[in-house]
Design an enzyme around this catalytic site. Structure first.
Site, PDB file in Angstrom:
ATOM      1  N   GLU A 202     126.528  14.021 110.918  1.00  0.00           N
ATOM      2  CA  GLU A 202     127.568  14.863 110.792  1.00  0.00           C
ATOM      3  C   GLU A 202     127.271  16.319 111.077  1.00  0.00           C
ATOM      4  OE1 GLU A 202     129.398  14.379 106.682  1.00  0.00           O
ATOM      5  OE2 GLU A 202     130.417  12.338 107.332  1.00  0.00           O
ATOM      6  N   ASP A 306     135.720   7.850  96.923  1.00  0.00           N
ATOM      7  CA  ASP A 306     135.903   7.792  98.164  1.00  0.00           C
ATOM      8  C   ASP A 306     135.932   6.222  98.435  1.00  0.00           C
ATOM      9  OD1 ASP A 306     135.701   7.470 100.953  1.00  0.00           O
ATOM     10  OD2 ASP A 306     133.860   8.398 101.185  1.00  0.00           O
ATOM     11  N   LYS A 329     141.118   9.601 103.663  1.00  0.00           N
ATOM     12  CA  LYS A 329     140.695   9.401 105.173  1.00  0.00           C
ATOM     13  C   LYS A 329     141.808   8.351 105.606  1.00  0.00           C
ATOM     14  CE  LYS A 329     135.696   9.487 104.225  1.00  0.00           C
ATOM     15  NZ  LYS A 329     134.551   8.451 103.874  1.00  0.00           N
ATOM     16  N   ARG A 358     135.449  11.479 109.411  1.00  0.00           N
ATOM     17  CA  ARG A 358     134.358  10.503 109.281  1.00  0.00           C
ATOM     18  C   ARG A 358     133.319  10.821 109.956  1.00  0.00           C
ATOM     19  NH1 ARG A 358     136.564   5.568 106.876  1.00  0.00           N
ATOM     20  NH2 ARG A 358     134.532   5.507 106.405  1.00  0.00           N
TER      21      ARG A 358
END
Ligand code: PGA
Ligand code: ZN
Length: 400
Positions: A202, A306, A329, A358
């Site tokens: 990320e 999550d 998401k 993501r």
């Protein structure tokens, strides 16, 4: 306004930021107008997420869908989404593929936006959040140090996050984060003796440190010494699924059962006073441990689901006592309508929503529009670097 009739669904194979294959969907309406979407891909996933079937299946299924669509037309996002949900007929989109259904859903919303000469967020707000007050910019969750499944290092926890407040605008928050990111790079070079610091999935830094707690101290020290505590707080995504096996969690070669892990986190919050939010602290089915942690922390601390909740309204409802925040998401559920239902379920239960990217991202910034339409508490978009910068640019664009 005329309803929209779909004349073609084009599916392209593209690469995400990890250079893995994902798909792009282009819808064409009867007047030849086109709208495109690109679908991100997770690596650290919850077991109840909608499944992605990939390019070949998406191409094959898009033909089936097109046949079913033939003379139909749709006046709203929920109309086309409900059609897709019914046609798929499964809990996790395993017939049509959640990647394909989400692509159609977003591209359709963009066709609608073109037709109405509006922004995507305006169309989403108009259909799903009409009566909500205007929106303030969300907190920005920027993952500065990567660990777990997103990095080749010794850190058990997946994300060490700096959270920027946005009272002084998105531009100011972004500048602060860029400054922080560059400062952190120099700090880590000094600390490790490396001349270059590699990046994780990320775009946060990927270094091995003394243990899995050390990054919190590095981040906190930097904030306290060089920045202002009124600009930044700290959060983490533990991604508890990734170091859980047979009832035990392994952190820095030490094993913990659920009660001892609750104690570990409690003391972590005591040691790191800027830490205020913890995501997926436990394995997704260890729900009693979530509750126990929530009950043992003060209510300003946020426990975020999550993998526990997978953007699914039923799972959010089921776990509402155990969390105070939730990650959203869209590709965990596979349509915009169900994403909005998940957000509404969170709102109803006073659960803060954080709209998230993501680890495998594309150029598509639809998540930022979901955040604005629903007046989200936060967006989780990585640090302002590499491909993640696009989300910052979009944020700035739609909040000014
Ligand atoms: P993923 O990770 O995109 O690889 O699933 C992100 C997260 O766990 O929040
Ligand atoms: Zn997560």
């Amino acid at each position: 306004m005329d309803k929209i009739q779909i004349k073609d669904i084009k599916v392209n194979e593209i690469l995400d930021s990890r250079e893995e294959k994902t798909i792009e969907i282009i819808l064409v309406n009867k007047n030849g107008k086109e709208a495109k979407s690109q679908i991100p891909k997770g690596k650290s996933t919850g077991s109840k997420e909608a499944v992605s079937l990939g390019y070949e299946k998406a191409k094959e299924n898009s033909k089936k869908i097109l046949k079913e669509l033939s003379e139909k037309d749709f006046g709203s996002i929920s109309e086309i989404d409900n059609f897709l949900i019914e046609l798929d007929g499964t809990e996790n989109k395993s017939n049509l593929g959640g990647d394909l259904t989400l692509g159609i859903s977003i591209s359709f919303a963009r066709l609608l936006a073109q037709e109405k000469q509006k922004e995507l967020w305006e169309v989403l707000k108009g259909e799903f959040f009409k009566n909500e007050a205007g929106s303030t910019p969300p907190h920005i969750f920027a993952n500065m140090i990567n660990g777990g499944e997103h990095a080749e290092n010794n850190l058990a926890f997946q994300e060490y996050i700096v959270v920027a407040k946005t009272e002084n605008g998105v531009k100011n928050a972004t500048e602060n984060l860029i400054n922080f990111y560059n400062n952190l790079k120099e700090t880590l070079k000094e600390k490790t003796g490396l001349s270059e610091i590699p990046l994780g999935d990320e775009a946060g830094f990927c270094v091995s440190l003394k243990n899995s707690e050390e990054p919190f101290f590095v981040l906190e020290k930097l904030i306290k010494e060089n920045f202002s505590e009124s600009d930044f707080k700290l959060a983490t995504d533990i991604a508890g699924n990734s170091f859980y096996k047979d009832g035990k969690y392994t952190i820095d070669k030490k094993e913990y059962d659920s009660p001892s892990l609750v104690k570990y986190y409690k003391s972590l919050f005591e040691k790191v006073d800027l830490l205020f939010s913890i995501e997926d602290p436990f394995y997704e089915n260890d729900t009693e441990a979530f509750l126990s942690l929530k009950n043992s922390l003060s209510c300003e601390k946020i426990i975020v689901g999550d993998d526990l909740t997978t953007t699914n309204k039923k799972e959010i409802e089921k776990n509402k006592e155990k969390i105070s925040g939730v990650i959203i998401k869209a590709n965990q559920i596979g349509t915009l309508t169900e994403t909005m239902e998940a957000i509404k379920t969170a709102h109803k239960n006073n659960i803060k929503t954080i709209i998230s990217h993501r680890s495998g991202e594309t150029d598509d910034c639809f998540l930022v529009h979901i955040a604005k339409a629903s007046n989200a508490y936060g967006v989780k978009i990585g640090p302002p670097a590499r491909e993640r910068l696009l989300k910052y640019e979009e944020l700035e664009k739609i909040y000014t």
